[in-house]
Enzyme design. Sequence first.
Site: not given
Length: 252
Positions: A15, A17, A57-58, A83, A158, A162, A191, A193
């Site tokens: 989904s 980006l 799960d990254v 992403c 967050y 980042k 964005f 999303t």
Amino acid sequence: MDIQGKVFIVTGGASGLGEGTARMLAAEGGRVVIADMQTERGEAVARDIGATFVRCDVSQEADAQAVVAQAQALGKLVGLVNCAGIAPAEKTVGKNGPHSLALFNKVIQVNLVGTFNMIRLCAAAMSANEPEPTGERGVMVSTASVAAFEGQIGQAAYAASKGGVVGMTLPIARDLAKLGIRNMTIAPGIFGTPMLFGMPKEVQDALAAMVPFPSRLGRPEDYAKLVKHIIENDMLNGEVIRLDGAIRMQPR
């Protein structure tokens, strides 16, 4: 780096980006592996564009290794676009007391540790590639956010995650330079999303109006266009590019 016939992993590709990027890569002739936690949506996108879906799960080493193995089975793995991410909001001290430490840890694990986990494993795989005519063996693009620079109220976790992605962009590029692997980061602004579309329409309109120009929400295809240029322009390395219409975020 040419896209045609090469293999690319897109995390969070079910989904937003990630989906926009997966669709672009497939349209350009790339072989795409979508790595995402959204199984039903990921499989649907994969079917639609002729890609491969792997539930992942990254932040988990075994999951990431399975994605890389699947990508290598398809051909020459040359690209990674990170992403995958989460963006819960909570104040450092709120009505219910201090920020949840478990939530802070989760955001760091998914957004920062997960990004690095995919980078390190993909870079190891790419290092064995025969170099392209440009000398490249691979290219990686990660997703930060303007919150890394102008985190808003409730974005401590967050913004920290980042900011970490921003901070490791250059040292990773330097680490991998001798291997011919480039490392870049995109810091998107506001964005459109699924996360944002869950907000009331008036909130969406107000956010779009904050963007100096163009005064609209960013689109996944805007992000995908920049990913395409990064892949194809071998002088882009070790840098963070803001993709935000010149917005500078206010406290709230």
